[in-house]
Each structure stands twice: as structure tokens, then as C-alpha cells.
Design an enzyme around this catalytic site. Structure first.
Site, PDB file in Angstrom:
ATOM      1  N   ARG A  98      11.144  -1.435  11.977  1.00 27.59           N
ATOM      2  CA  ARG A  98       9.943  -0.826  12.554  1.00 27.59           C
ATOM      3  C   ARG A  98       9.579  -1.584  13.820  1.00 27.59           C
ATOM      4  O   ARG A  98       9.587  -2.813  13.827  1.00 27.59           O
ATOM      5  CB  ARG A  98       8.784  -0.917  11.550  1.00 27.59           C
ATOM      6  CG  ARG A  98       8.648   0.324  10.710  1.00 27.59           C
ATOM      7  CD  ARG A  98       7.579   0.168   9.664  1.00 27.59           C
ATOM      8  NE  ARG A  98       6.247  -0.150  10.194  1.00 27.59           N
ATOM      9  CZ  ARG A  98       5.128   0.077   9.518  1.00 27.59           C
ATOM     10  NH1 ARG A  98       5.175   0.624   8.330  1.00 27.59           N
ATOM     11  NH2 ARG A  98       3.969  -0.260  10.032  1.00 27.59           N
ATOM     12  N   ARG A 139      10.630  -6.858   5.901  1.00 26.87           N
ATOM     13  CA  ARG A 139      10.669  -5.418   6.146  1.00 26.87           C
ATOM     14  C   ARG A 139      11.197  -5.122   7.551  1.00 26.87           C
ATOM     15  O   ARG A 139      11.877  -4.128   7.782  1.00 26.87           O
ATOM     16  CB  ARG A 139       9.268  -4.818   5.982  1.00 26.87           C
ATOM     17  CG  ARG A 139       9.257  -3.315   6.097  1.00 26.87           C
ATOM     18  CD  ARG A 139       7.926  -2.734   5.688  1.00 26.87           C
ATOM     19  NE  ARG A 139       6.927  -2.865   6.741  1.00 26.87           N
ATOM     20  CZ  ARG A 139       5.652  -2.506   6.622  1.00 26.87           C
ATOM     21  NH1 ARG A 139       5.212  -2.025   5.481  1.00 26.87           N
ATOM     22  NH2 ARG A 139       4.813  -2.630   7.619  1.00 26.87           N
ATOM     23  N   LYS A 195       0.816  -1.216   0.000  1.00 29.57           N
ATOM     24  CA  LYS A 195       0.000   0.000   0.000  1.00 29.57           C
ATOM     25  C   LYS A 195       0.848   1.264   0.000  1.00 29.57           C
ATOM     26  O   LYS A 195       0.578   2.198  -0.739  1.00 29.57           O
ATOM     27  CB  LYS A 195      -0.829   0.019   1.284  1.00 29.57           C
ATOM     28  CG  LYS A 195      -2.282  -0.059   1.080  1.00 29.57           C
ATOM     29  CD  LYS A 195      -3.074  -0.041   2.393  1.00 29.57           C
ATOM     30  CE  LYS A 195      -2.369  -0.499   3.627  1.00 29.57           C
ATOM     31  NZ  LYS A 195      -2.144   0.460   4.667  1.00 29.57           N
ATOM     32  N   ARG A 241      -9.824   3.127   8.447  1.00 32.57           N
ATOM     33  CA  ARG A 241      -9.370   1.801   8.838  1.00 32.57           C
ATOM     34  C   ARG A 241     -10.410   1.038   9.643  1.00 32.57           C
ATOM     35  O   ARG A 241     -10.181  -0.083  10.036  1.00 32.57           O
ATOM     36  CB  ARG A 241      -8.111   1.951   9.676  1.00 32.57           C
ATOM     37  CG  ARG A 241      -7.112   0.829   9.434  1.00 32.57           C
ATOM     38  CD  ARG A 241      -5.795   1.331   9.809  1.00 32.57           C
ATOM     39  NE  ARG A 241      -4.714   0.440   9.857  1.00 32.57           N
ATOM     40  CZ  ARG A 241      -3.556   0.726   9.286  1.00 32.57           C
ATOM     41  NH1 ARG A 241      -3.428   1.810   8.548  1.00 32.57           N
ATOM     42  NH2 ARG A 241      -2.543  -0.077   9.452  1.00 32.57           N
ATOM     43  N   ARG A 290      -1.709  -7.252  13.993  1.00 30.81           N
ATOM     44  CA  ARG A 290      -2.108  -6.251  12.994  1.00 30.81           C
ATOM     45  C   ARG A 290      -2.962  -6.893  11.898  1.00 30.81           C
ATOM     46  O   ARG A 290      -3.907  -6.282  11.413  1.00 30.81           O
ATOM     47  CB  ARG A 290      -0.867  -5.571  12.393  1.00 30.81           C
ATOM     48  CG  ARG A 290      -0.246  -4.578  13.369  1.00 30.81           C
ATOM     49  CD  ARG A 290       1.178  -4.216  13.010  1.00 30.81           C
ATOM     50  NE  ARG A 290       1.285  -3.573  11.728  1.00 30.81           N
ATOM     51  CZ  ARG A 290       2.357  -3.682  10.925  1.00 30.81           C
ATOM     52  NH1 ARG A 290       3.389  -4.420  11.293  1.00 30.81           N
ATOM     53  NH2 ARG A 290       2.383  -3.053   9.798  1.00 30.81           N
TER      54      ARG A 290
HETATM   55  P1  AMP Z   1       0.504   1.519   8.764  1.00 31.41           P
HETATM   56  O1  AMP Z   1       1.790   2.208   8.490  1.00 31.41           O
HETATM   57  O2  AMP Z   1      -0.623   2.008   7.878  1.00 31.41           O
HETATM   58  O3  AMP Z   1       0.616   0.021   8.764  1.00 31.41           O
HETATM   59  O4  AMP Z   1       0.064   1.943  10.247  1.00 31.41           O
HETATM   60  C1  AMP Z   1       0.867   1.631  11.359  1.00 31.41           C
HETATM   61  C2  AMP Z   1       0.049   1.756  12.636  1.00 31.41           C
HETATM   62  O5  AMP Z   1      -0.430   3.094  12.777  1.00 31.41           O
HETATM   63  C3  AMP Z   1      -1.190   0.893  12.703  1.00 31.41           C
HETATM   64  O6  AMP Z   1      -0.911  -0.432  13.113  1.00 31.41           O
HETATM   65  C4  AMP Z   1      -2.014   1.646  13.743  1.00 31.41           C
HETATM   66  O7  AMP Z   1      -1.511   1.444  15.052  1.00 31.41           O
HETATM   67  C5  AMP Z   1      -1.723   3.091  13.380  1.00 31.41           C
HETATM   68  N1  AMP Z   1      -2.705   3.591  12.390  1.00 31.41           N
HETATM   69  C6  AMP Z   1      -2.458   3.900  11.084  1.00 31.41           C
HETATM   70  N2  AMP Z   1      -3.572   4.334  10.490  1.00 31.41           N
HETATM   71  C7  AMP Z   1      -4.554   4.290  11.427  1.00 31.41           C
HETATM   72  C8  AMP Z   1      -5.944   4.599  11.426  1.00 31.41           C
HETATM   73  N3  AMP Z   1      -6.570   5.038  10.320  1.00 31.41           N
HETATM   74  N4  AMP Z   1      -6.631   4.443  12.588  1.00 31.41           N
HETATM   75  C9  AMP Z   1      -6.018   4.020  13.706  1.00 31.41           C
HETATM   76  N5  AMP Z   1      -4.726   3.692  13.766  1.00 31.41           N
HETATM   77  C10 AMP Z   1      -3.998   3.824  12.648  1.00 31.41           C
END
Ligand code: AMP
Length: 191
Positions: free
Chosen positions: A135, A129, A15, A90, A146
Site C-alpha cells: 500500500r 503489511r 479493523k 473519522r 496516520r
Molecule cells: P484506511 O484504509 O481506513 O486506513 O484509510 C486509508 C486512508 O483513506 C486514510 O489514511 C485517509 O486518507 C482516507 N480515509 C479513509 N476513511 C476516511 C474518512 N472517514 N475521512 C477522511 N479520509 C478517510
């Protein structure tokens, strides 16, 4: 042309990469909530400190925090002509809030692009990754959590966009350029 897009897909589906490429080709910013949270975390802001406790456990950051952050980001000048939303909405509640934020500006989502990938490939990619980017949320137990959160909370929103006739589903397995081509073709076909 489609200029306001939502990108859906499990963690590790590519993504982030596709969001950047898509946004660049459209000349609009990519708004990644995960990226915004990581930025706040690295700067040690109160928002970052609050987000960190959820992120490191693979949980969603509470909606009140996330929605305000997105509202604020969408009010910035560079988002006026469109954007690619990566990682937002989300959950079902966030879909409603996004609808409201957009409606206030007489904007709407033009398409939701969902990247699909088999689960074992996702885990493999995320573990790779973890080594490359270190990370804190790319450890195996957090990855599993997740993914569970994705299935429980995020997958149902694809159905909402499907009902609205906005969902474009893409096979996310393949080379980056191939997937970019699939997305562009699908969006053109939808136009
Ligand atoms: P990502 O980089 O999109 O995988 O996001 C990493 C983390 O950020 C997620 O596992 C959540 O803890 C938080 N996060 C990202 N986007 C959202 C969202 N729209 N709502 C709530 N938490 C989010």
C-alpha cells in the site's frame, strides 16, 4: 440485534479484518471508506485522483468528498438492514454528518466498537503489511503521520460514543479469532 455498527481503531489495529468478519456474521455489508477510496483510485476516477493526494500523505480526505461518498453508499439497497462502518466517521464533524444521514432514514448507530492496541505493535504490524500489500501509505513516515492524525482527529470521537453509552472497547492484541470472539461477546453483553 445490533446491526448498525461503527468500528474505531488506529490504522493497523485489525479493523478491516474484524469489520469483514463482523459484517459477514451479521449478514450486512461492510462499508470501508478507505476501501472505497482505494477502489476509486485504482479506477482512476476524479474522486480517486483527489483522494490519492491526501491518502499518500497520511492525511484525511476532505469531509465534503468523504461525506457525499458515504451518503451515497448508505443509500444503496444492501445497506437498508444494517452495515459495519469501517473508517467512518473519522473526525468529530463526520460524527455529526453521519447522525444526520442516519436520522433522515430513522436509523441510528447501535454500537461503536473500538479496537485498542499499543503503538509499537501497530507500527510493527503496518510495516509488515507494507511488505505484503504494498500500500502506498504504509511507509514509515506516512504511518507515523496516520497515527498522529488518528490521535488528533479520530480518538476524540470514541468519547462521543462513550457519552452516548454506545462505546465497546476491545483489546485488539491477539489472534484474529480471539478478537472476533471478544467483539461478539461484548456486543452480546450489551444487547
Ligand atoms: P484506511 O484504509 O481506513 O486506513 O484509510 C486509508 C486512508 O483513506 C486514510 O489514511 C485517509 O486518507 C482516507 N480515509 C479513509 N476513511 C476516511 C474518512 N472517514 N475521512 C477522511 N479520509 C478517510
Amino acid at each position: 440485534m445490533k446491526r448498525r455498527l461503527v468500528l474505531l481503531g488506529p490504522p493497523g489495529s485489525g479493523k478491516g479484518t474484524q469489520g469483514e468478519l463482523l459484517a459477514a456474521s451479521l449478514g450486512v455489508p461492510v462499508i470501508s471508506t478507505g476501501g472505497l477510496f482505494r477502489d476509486q483510485m485504482s479506477r482512476g476516477t476524479p474522486l480517486g485522483i483527489e483522494a490519492k493526494s491526501y491518502m499518500t500523505q497520511g492525511q484525511l480526505v476532505p469531509d465534503r468528498v468523504t461525506n457525499d461518498m458515504v451518503r451515497d453508499r448508505l443509500s444503496q439497497a444492501d445497506a437498508a438492514d444494517g452495515c459495519v462502518l469501517d473508517g467512518y466517521p473519522r473526525n468529530v464533524a463526520q460524527v455529526g454528518v453521519l447522525d444526520q444521514i442516519l436520522a433522515e432514514r430513522t436509523w441510528r448507530i447501535d454500537a461503536a466498537v473500538e479496537l485498542r492496541l499499543p503503538e509499537d505493535l501497530i507500527v510493527e504490524r503496518l510495516l509488515r503489511r507494507a511488505v505484503l500489500e504494498s500500500r502506498p501509505d504504509d511507509t514509515e513516515p506516512v504511518i507515523r503521520e496516520r497515527l498522529a492524525v488518528y490521535h488528533r482527529q479520530t480518538e476524540p470521537i470514541a468519547q462521543i460514543y462513550q457519552t452516548r453509552g454506545l462505546l465497546v472497547t476491545i483489546d485488539g492484541d491477539g489472534l484474529v479469532e480471539e478478537i472476533t470472539r471478544r467483539i461478539s461477546q461484548a456486543l452480546r453483553a450489551e444487547a
